[in-house]
Design a protein around this motif. Structure first.
Motif, PDB file in Angstrom:
ATOM      1  N   GLN A  52       0.835  -1.208   0.000  1.00  0.00           N
ATOM      2  CA  GLN A  52       0.000   0.000   0.000  1.00  0.00           C
ATOM      3  C   GLN A  52       0.865   1.250   0.000  1.00  0.00           C
ATOM      4  O   GLN A  52       0.582   2.225  -0.726  1.00  0.00           O
ATOM      5  N   ASP A  55       2.383   1.686  -3.420  1.00  0.00           N
ATOM      6  CA  ASP A  55       1.363   2.153  -4.355  1.00  0.00           C
ATOM      7  C   ASP A  55       1.056   3.637  -4.144  1.00  0.00           C
ATOM      8  O   ASP A  55       0.752   4.365  -5.096  1.00  0.00           O
ATOM      9  N   GLU A  56       1.139   4.078  -2.898  1.00  0.00           N
ATOM     10  CA  GLU A  56       0.812   5.466  -2.558  1.00  0.00           C
ATOM     11  C   GLU A  56       1.920   6.434  -2.950  1.00  0.00           C
ATOM     12  O   GLU A  56       1.660   7.498  -3.521  1.00  0.00           O
ATOM     13  N   ARG A  67       7.572   8.150   4.257  1.00  0.00           N
ATOM     14  CA  ARG A  67       6.195   7.803   4.641  1.00  0.00           C
ATOM     15  C   ARG A  67       6.178   6.969   5.911  1.00  0.00           C
ATOM     16  O   ARG A  67       5.334   7.190   6.800  1.00  0.00           O
ATOM     17  N   ASN A  80      -0.020   1.076   9.584  1.00  0.00           N
ATOM     18  CA  ASN A  80      -0.486   1.697   8.352  1.00  0.00           C
ATOM     19  C   ASN A  80      -1.937   2.136   8.528  1.00  0.00           C
ATOM     20  O   ASN A  80      -2.798   1.311   8.838  1.00  0.00           O
ATOM     21  N   VAL A  82      -4.123   2.856   6.430  1.00  0.00           N
ATOM     22  CA  VAL A  82      -5.029   2.327   5.404  1.00  0.00           C
ATOM     23  C   VAL A  82      -5.318   0.844   5.658  1.00  0.00           C
ATOM     24  O   VAL A  82      -6.474   0.418   5.705  1.00  0.00           O
TER      25      VAL A  82
END
Length: 343
Positions: A52, A55-56, A67, A80, A82
């Motif tokens: 994820q 991908d972000e 991140r 995370n 998400v």
């Protein structure tokens, strides 16, 4: 006053909420009486979470590092926002609180891997030293705190850290397969990553030559590798987000009988129904993937009138760390696969 076994005192602004569910933890020092202080060397971020993040922000290691640091600064843990998932870490014991159960078993300087999720582990990152996108690992300088109930394993001396970490990260998966699988079953494993490969290896051992073993993955190359080292009888190239197509492929491979046991180790979402539809009525589905929506699984099974037992793969089975490391030792082809991929 009883000791804080679960780390409730580390939760910021949410009374009675356990650390895994908490929005934010307080990771500051000093180490408290029922805590273990760890100098952290590496974070092994779980596959669904790492994917994820990639991908972000893209595959650039610097952006991934930024991140990860942002999440840890905001939450006091690596969870995370998400996926809700974390991973695990390796590091060196720095201090043992006087009421932590590891006192007397561990010594300062011992190198350990935590066997509880980073989503409930107070963490501070002082520096990101390196990012390894191919193996979902981030090397850091920082500290973490393990609560009295937090599981851990001493790192073995007969294999590289990276190999042990890759296996311990998903140690609950093959141990859970051993609990549920019986000789004579038809078994399918979705996903060919760490947990998928370990589950296939354990399934092969537990079947004892009786039954059938299917590997499902979107990558033909990954399936060829698994077949080449004898980890499956049949490899099915499928997109598990396409539930009916996956069911049709499994049905063809099993002469319409479908599977007694389906183990979902996929690192992408929306694969619940592929797992459920691939199981026969009365069969069992183990949802080990952290990308699983358990609401989607429960309502989806109801919606198609499927009578299956669904098992949440929590990641913990008693003795799972030793069990999984021994599986690597006992299966040379599996160990070589892990060494190729993760060392």
């Amino acid at each position: 006053m009883s000791i804080d076994r679960y780390g409730l005192s580390r939760v910021v602004g949410e009374k009675g909420v356990l650390p895994q569910r908490a929005r934010k933890l307080e990771p500051s020092l000093p180490c408290r009486e029922a805590e273990l202080l760890i100098d952290v060397e590496s974070l092994n971020i779980d596959a669904a979470s790492f994917k994820q993040i990639k991908d972000e922000v893209g595959a650039d290691p610097a952006r991934i590092a930024a991140r990860v640091q942002e999440i840890v600064r905001e939450r006091g843990k690596m969870q995370n926002p998400v996926t809700g998932s974390g991973g695990m870490l390796i590091g060196r014991v720095k201090e043992i609180g006087p009421k932590h159960p590891a006192r007397g078993e561990l010594q300062p300087g011992d190198r350990i891997a935590t066997l509880v999720s980073l989503s409930l582990t107070p963490l501070v990152i002082d520096e990101v030293k390196a990012v390894h996108p191919s193996i979902d690992r981030v090397d850091i300088r920082g500290h973490a705190l393990l609560f009295a109930t937090g599981l851990y394993a001493k790192l073995p001396t007969d294999m590289p850290d990276t190999l042990a970490l890759a296996a311990l990260d998903v140690a609950g998966a093959p141990a859970l397969v051993a609990r549920w699988l019986r000789p004579g079953m038809t078994v399918a494993v979705l996903g060919s990553g760490k947990s998928g490969a370990l589950c296939l290896a354990q399934a092969r051992r537990s079947l004892k030559g009786q039954g059938r073993l299917l590997a499902l993955d979107i990558s033909e190359q990954a399936l060829d590798t698994l077949k080449g080292i004898g980890l499956c009888d049949v490899g099915l190239k499928v997109d598990a987000t396409q539930a009916v197509d996956t069911m049709d492929a499994v049905s063809r491979a099993t002469d319409g009988a479908l599977c007694d046991l389906v183990i979902n180790c996929a690192s992408v979402g929306n694969t619940e129904m592929a797992s459920i539809l691939s199981a026969k009525d009365g069969g069992t589905v183990i949802l080990f993937s952290m990308a699983t929506s358990f609401t989607a699984a429960a309502l989806g099974a109801e919606g198609v009138g499927k009578d299956v037992t669904m098992v949440v793969g929590s990641g913990y089975v008693p003795g799972h760390a030793d069990f999984t490391l021994e599986l690597l030792r006992a299966e040379p082809a599996l160990r070589r696969l892990f060494e190729t991929r993760y060392v």
